[in-house]
Scaffold this motif. Structure first.
Motif, PDB file in Angstrom:
ATOM      1  N   SER A 101     -29.049 -14.216  22.895  1.00 13.06           N
ATOM      2  CA  SER A 101     -28.161 -14.513  21.769  1.00 13.06           C
ATOM      3  C   SER A 101     -27.819 -15.995  21.657  1.00 13.06           C
ATOM      4  CB  SER A 101     -26.867 -13.700  21.879  1.00 13.06           C
ATOM      5  OG  SER A 101     -26.021 -14.232  22.874  1.00 13.06           O
ATOM      6  N   GLN A 102     -28.106 -16.760  22.701  1.00 12.83           N
ATOM      7  CA  GLN A 102     -27.867 -18.199  22.582  1.00 12.83           C
ATOM      8  C   GLN A 102     -29.124 -19.021  22.896  1.00 12.83           C
ATOM      9  OE1 GLN A 102     -24.333 -17.497  24.804  1.00 12.83           O
ATOM     10  NE2 GLN A 102     -24.991 -18.811  26.475  1.00 12.83           N
ATOM     11  N   ARG A 109     -32.173 -15.263  18.445  1.00  6.85           N
ATOM     12  CA  ARG A 109     -30.714 -15.119  18.339  1.00  6.85           C
ATOM     13  C   ARG A 109     -30.353 -14.016  17.340  1.00  6.85           C
ATOM     14  NH1 ARG A 109     -30.797 -20.746  17.816  1.00  6.85           N
ATOM     15  NH2 ARG A 109     -29.920 -20.681  15.702  1.00  6.85           N
ATOM     16  N   ALA A 112     -31.039 -10.593  18.747  1.00  5.78           N
ATOM     17  CA  ALA A 112     -30.060 -10.240  19.790  1.00  5.78           C
ATOM     18  C   ALA A 112     -28.747  -9.772  19.168  1.00  5.78           C
ATOM     19  CB  ALA A 112     -29.820 -11.430  20.711  1.00  5.78           C
ATOM     20  N   PHE A 113     -28.247 -10.519  18.196  1.00  8.69           N
ATOM     21  CA  PHE A 113     -26.976 -10.137  17.568  1.00  8.69           C
ATOM     22  C   PHE A 113     -27.110  -8.824  16.785  1.00  8.69           C
ATOM     23  CE2 PHE A 113     -25.783 -14.772  17.968  1.00  8.69           C
ATOM     24  CZ  PHE A 113     -24.751 -14.526  18.878  1.00  8.69           C
ATOM     25  N   LEU A 116     -26.704  -5.850  19.074  1.00 15.33           N
ATOM     26  CA  LEU A 116     -25.459  -5.763  19.844  1.00 15.33           C
ATOM     27  C   LEU A 116     -24.866  -4.352  19.866  1.00 15.33           C
ATOM     28  CD1 LEU A 116     -23.322  -7.361  21.483  1.00 15.33           C
ATOM     29  CD2 LEU A 116     -22.067  -7.667  19.360  1.00 15.33           C
ATOM     30  N   LYS A 133     -21.759 -14.292  28.043  1.00 18.00           N
ATOM     31  CA  LYS A 133     -21.948 -15.425  27.127  1.00 18.00           C
ATOM     32  C   LYS A 133     -21.063 -16.604  27.551  1.00 18.00           C
ATOM     33  CE  LYS A 133     -22.525 -15.315  22.673  1.00 18.00           C
ATOM     34  NZ  LYS A 133     -23.861 -15.941  22.614  1.00 18.00           N
ATOM     35  N   LEU A 149     -21.857 -14.912  16.326  1.00 18.34           N
ATOM     36  CA  LEU A 149     -21.144 -14.015  17.230  1.00 18.34           C
ATOM     37  C   LEU A 149     -19.950 -13.377  16.521  1.00 18.34           C
ATOM     38  CD1 LEU A 149     -20.745 -12.733  20.016  1.00 18.34           C
ATOM     39  CD2 LEU A 149     -19.379 -14.715  20.677  1.00 18.34           C
TER      40      LEU A 149
END
Length: 540
Positions: A101-102, A109, A112-113, A116, A133, A149
């Motif tokens: 996510s980063q 990214r 990944a988000f 979630l 994180k 995020l």
């Protein structure tokens, strides 16, 4: 013997080289990632009952795949392992998702988000993800609460069923230094509907503000349902009336996390909680409940608990593995907790119920459909105890062989020592005591862990998975187990794998081999069964 259909399908998982043979079993970065997601280590060693510390040092392959631009592939694996019960431990998946996510690549990214909510199925997972994180950002100038995020966390709350969310936020209020109040505030969540808005207000402002804000409103049916539930949770928190607390527990299926510590001093409150308590949790606290005289011999409550333990419907719903019941049963039989001074006199009816449940729970094990050879090393006494349990290595070995004998149609059980190997008559209709007796009747001697593989090769048996069980800390082999495995693969045309299970081991049974088809297991627990299954199905 010709390879079976399932063996041929496992062969097809490997790319053939120009000569038509199977390529070397190198441990690729993808294989290392999957091991990491399964049990928290990229190496070939699974240690039972030990939560490996997840860090950048243990995620080298994960970092390599991200650097190679394969981030979206990584996220797909994270989703798969966290959702399908393939991960023995969830923290590696949460750590990996936080890292993705980063990552510098935008599409990684974004993936990944987007994943979630699928990976973080409850608040505890979400809090752990946020904490990872934070730890990954330590020493960096920028914070973690960027737009992406904030949106992902907002969506996590907004896309929940309102009643499910109300239960979740009142059961798990905070973890890893984070609370729902923190997350809703930092994500600037704008509730998607009135019911979520109500829960958000309850979390951030408290019950009095909710009461004042909704008292004179025209509320929808869903809002009224959530409002009513939160009112019950608040009522319990402020109630000193045992009867009222019990009635609220039974009527609204409240759980112990929603009660006060003082409530849990009441035997009657515990009896009410036991009626709906998840079976996994119930099995863990049987000793405490017997010690506190909450479950007394011959009582209606004990009878009800025994019925639940051996209920086929309850076992199926909770997906209880036979090894879980065996661990709980042996711990209960011990009559003493591992920590503290809790002692109890084991109740015979509970022991009988657990024994019945053990045999019924084999129906919860989904067959892999491979040809297994389970070989038990009887060169040393099998009277040692598996670390962290109350189970002798003989009983553990018997339970493991029984699991395969009862659930896999193509299983051969062997016992070996002193250069000799004997087929065992451990069968699907045997009891645990009979299977244990069958294994320990063979005299001991020196051991050679390559014997089962050599036996299969010389007798033309095409074996998908060899499982070698021992409590011998010193492994002696006339040849390398890897070389023996390669010979078997070559002669049988099967993609054979080998699991070396040191039931009392605290380290490597065989040093790192760089052969993807070989894994070591130290100790044994239910997670080890998942590791065996994953290796058999080419998932790690």
């Amino acid at each position: 013997m010709e390879p079976s259909g399932s063996m041929m399908s496992s062969l097809s998982n490997h790319t053939s080289n120009s000569t038509g043979g199977v390529c070397p079993w190198e441990v690729s970065d993808k294989a290392k990632l999957r091991r990491f997601l399964c049990y928290g280590s990229e190496g070939d060693l699974y240690t039972a009952r030990e939560e490996a510390r997840v860090s950048m040092e243990s995620a080298g392959a994960l970092l390599s795949l991200l650097q190679d631009g394969r981030g979206t592939e990584v996220v797909e694996d994270i989703k798969r392992y966290s959702q399908d019960g393939q991960a023995v431990r969830i923290n590696p998946s949460l750590f990996a998702l936080a890292l993705c996510s980063q990552h510098s690549e935008l599409k990684t990214r974004q993936a990944a988000f987007k994943a979630l909510k699928e990976v973080c199925r409850d608040p505890a997972h979400l809090f752990a993800f946020i904490q990872y994180k934070k730890e990954l950002k330590e020493g960096m100038k920028c914070g973690i609460w960027g737009r992406a995020l904030r949106k992902a966390v907002s969506d996590w709350y907004n896309e929940q069923d309102a009643m499910s969310l109300a239960v979740a936020v009142t059961k798990c209020k905070q973890r890893d230094g984070w609370s729902h109040q923190d997350l809703l505030r930092l994500s600037h969540t704008k509730p998607a509907n009135e019911a979520i808005s109500l829960i958000s207000k309850y979390v951030t402002k408290g019950w009095k503000d909710v009461q004042a804000g909704y008292a004179d409103k025209e509320n929808s049916e869903e809002v009224m349902k959530v409002l009513s539930y939160l009112e019950v949770v608040e009522k319990v928190k402020h109630s000193c009336d045992e009867t009222e607390v019990i009635n609220l527990i039974e009527e609204h299926k409240l759980e112990r996390e929603q009660l006060l510590t003082d409530h849990l001093k009441s035997k009657q409150v515990w009896k009410a909680l036991l009626k709906e308590m998840p079976l996994q949790s119930l099995l863990r606290i049987l000793g405490k409940m017997t010690s506190n005289k909450i479950l007394e011999p011959g009582s209606a409550d004990t009878e009800a608990v025994c019925e639940r333990i051996q209920s086929e419907m309850a076992l199926k719903k909770a997906k209880i593995h036979p090894f879980t019941i065996l661990l709980a049963s042996e711990n209960y039989k011990r009559g003493q907790g591992y920590q503290g001074k809790t002692k109890w006199e084991p109740d015979s009816s509970i022991l009988t119920a657990m024994d019945t449940a053990f045999y019924k729970s084999f129906m919860c094990v989904e067959p892999v459909g491979k040809h297994f050879v389970v070989a038990v090393d009887v060169s040393t006494s099998l009277s040692s105890v598996v670390p962290g349990t109350s189970i002798s290595t003989a009983v553990a070995a018997a339970a493991i062989t029984m699991t395969f004998a009862r659930t896999e149609a193509d299983t051969q059980v062997l016992a070996y020592s002193e250069g000799a190997l004997v087929p065992c008559s451990v069968s699907a209709d045997m009891t645990l005591a009979q299977a244990t007796a069958e294994l320990v009747k063979i005299p001991g001697g020196s051991t050679d862990c390559t014997l089962p593989i050599t036996w299969a090769t010389e007798n033309g048996k095409a074996v998908d998975v060899f499982i070698v069980l021992t409590n011998n800390p010193i492994w002696t082999c006339t040849a390398s187990p890897v070389e023996a495995l390669k010979k078997h693969r070559q002669k049988s045309g099967t993609s054979s794998k080998l699991l070396m299970c040191g039931l009392t081991s605290i380290g490597h049974a065989i040093s790192d081999t760089e052969d993807r088809g070989l894994l070591n297991i130290c100790g044994f627990d239910v997670g080890a069964m998942s590791v065996i299954r994953n290796l058999a199905l080419d998932l790690i």
